[in-house]
Design an enzyme around this catalytic site. Structure first.
Site, PDB file in Angstrom:
ATOM      1  N   ARG B  39       5.744  29.857  -9.111  1.00  0.00           N
ATOM      2  CA  ARG B  39       4.983  31.028  -8.152  1.00  0.00           C
ATOM      3  C   ARG B  39       4.985  31.714  -7.009  1.00  0.00           C
ATOM      4  O   ARG B  39       4.338  30.533  -6.385  1.00  0.00           O
ATOM      5  CB  ARG B  39       3.622  31.050  -8.860  1.00  0.00           C
ATOM      6  CG  ARG B  39       2.775  32.480  -8.950  1.00  0.00           C
ATOM      7  CD  ARG B  39       1.665  32.463  -9.243  1.00  0.00           C
ATOM      8  NE  ARG B  39       0.768  33.165  -8.893  1.00  0.00           N
ATOM      9  CZ  ARG B  39       0.044  33.568  -8.315  1.00  0.00           C
ATOM     10  NH1 ARG B  39       0.540  33.212  -7.438  1.00  0.00           N
ATOM     11  NH2 ARG B  39      -0.319  35.114  -8.099  1.00  0.00           N
ATOM     12  N   SER B 107       0.707  38.573 -18.389  1.00  0.00           N
ATOM     13  CA  SER B 107       0.069  38.628 -18.386  1.00  0.00           C
ATOM     14  C   SER B 107      -0.891  39.663 -19.071  1.00  0.00           C
ATOM     15  O   SER B 107      -0.298  40.898 -18.342  1.00  0.00           O
ATOM     16  CB  SER B 107      -0.458  38.851 -16.693  1.00  0.00           C
ATOM     17  OG  SER B 107       0.046  37.370 -16.304  1.00  0.00           O
ATOM     18  N   LYS B 137      -5.356  33.952  -5.976  1.00  0.00           N
ATOM     19  CA  LYS B 137      -4.408  34.834  -6.712  1.00  0.00           C
ATOM     20  C   LYS B 137      -5.307  36.726  -6.098  1.00  0.00           C
ATOM     21  O   LYS B 137      -5.908  37.084  -6.578  1.00  0.00           O
ATOM     22  CB  LYS B 137      -4.062  35.233  -8.109  1.00  0.00           C
ATOM     23  CG  LYS B 137      -3.367  35.904  -8.628  1.00  0.00           C
ATOM     24  CD  LYS B 137      -2.271  36.115 -10.053  1.00  0.00           C
ATOM     25  CE  LYS B 137      -1.642  36.731 -10.800  1.00  0.00           C
ATOM     26  NZ  LYS B 137      -1.704  37.982 -10.329  1.00  0.00           N
TER      27      LYS B 137
END
Lengths: 207, 207
Positions: B39, B107, B137
């Protein structure tokens, strides 16, 4: 047969809303556009996918090629004919490996970038620019001018070059005279009062 | 056989430099991690591809799954086992169409998002959160708490749920007690002085 790279019209969902898009595609097709390239840097991906599916359908209806800027995954998800990548996108070697059947365009903005690009697999065409100053692409590199365009085009014999960056009907003659296979435009067509006429004007002077 | 979703360690090239990465993977593998997820929201794509190729190799060396967050094209280009998408990424239907052989994580942050997701093809697991406040995040949705996690997990029977968001050794027991298939962490492992020990601690309380 080599695709007709003459006139790439970049389509941004932020400029051409989905409801207007089919009419816009019909107009630019009548004007002589040969390629549509979806480029939505600010568009959320799910919306970009929906837009791309519709754009690809309209492109096929009018016999135009449909390419996607930057995102190979969006190109694959929307059944595009190809993908156009920049120096900071997925490398051409990766694109060819993942999607050998897609057309591939590669942006090159200098002789150095061109030399580096020649070490990898060849794209189907080079996007070269910005030829003139442009407001459409915030991350465009230094303006190379018609002389820079000519130098880059000469450095890869046989490779189709599509000029981009600030190209307008008023300056396109010098671009065609540089020996390019095509021109790519954003605002010159998508913000024109008459997109069909703008396309025709851009194709004036084509050899 | 269903993959072991117990412990997803998210790997950001900005936090774990490439030179440190092989040792980091070895440590988390010893600690019991089962999945690595690349990520790199701020990493240029060519660098992300190079990093992903190396991460995939280390994952295979240690028998871990290697997933890529968000970018299906990067997953395909780097030979990933799967891709993890959010609600604003490529839709699951598009992922399944383009890459039917890849594992797919999705998600979900609310019962509404879950209900909408159930109208499309099922993913292989759901990433559910943020369970606790997190600094990792920036675009995470509202904190759902352990009760929210439990409610979402119960709403799709049989679907493996991987909890994410602010999970630490100190709060993981309540997460496992909610009946999840796994937990996913970023900072709890990647900024730990001892990533192996952090992994072991996160797996305490697993049923």
């Amino acid at each position: 047969m080599r695709p007709d790279w003459s006139l790439h019209v970049l389509v941004d969902p932020a400029t051409i809303p989905l409801a207007r898009m089919p009419a816009f595609v019909a107009e630019v097709a009548r004007g002589g556009a040969t390629v549509l390239q979806l480029r939505g840097k600010t568009t959320p991906i799910p919306e970009l996918v929906r837009y791309g599916e519709a754009l690809g359908e309209e492109a096929r209806r009018h016999g135009l090629l449909y390419l996607v800027n930057d995102r190979l995954d969006v190109a694959l998800a929307t059944g595009a004919d190809g993908v156009h990548v920049g120096q900071e996108d997925l490398p051409p070697a990766a694109v060819r490996r993942v999607a050998p059947g897609l057309l591939l365009g590669l942006s090159v903005g200098s002789l150095e970038e061109l030399a580096r690009s020649r070490t990898g697999p060849a794209p189907d065409y080079l996007g070269v620019g910005p030829v003139f100053p442009t407001g459409s692409k915030a991350d465009a590199g230094p303006v190379i001018g018609v002389e820079g365009l000519r130098a880059i085009a000469a450095a890869w014999p046989g490779m189709p070059v599509v000029a981009i960056g600030g190209i307008q009907p008023a300056n396109v003659a010098a671009v065609w005279a540089a020996g390019v296979a095509g021109v790519a435009v954003i605002s010159a067509v998508s913000t024109a009062a008459d997109p069909e006429a703008a396309c025709r004007a851009l194709l004036q002077g084509r050899p």
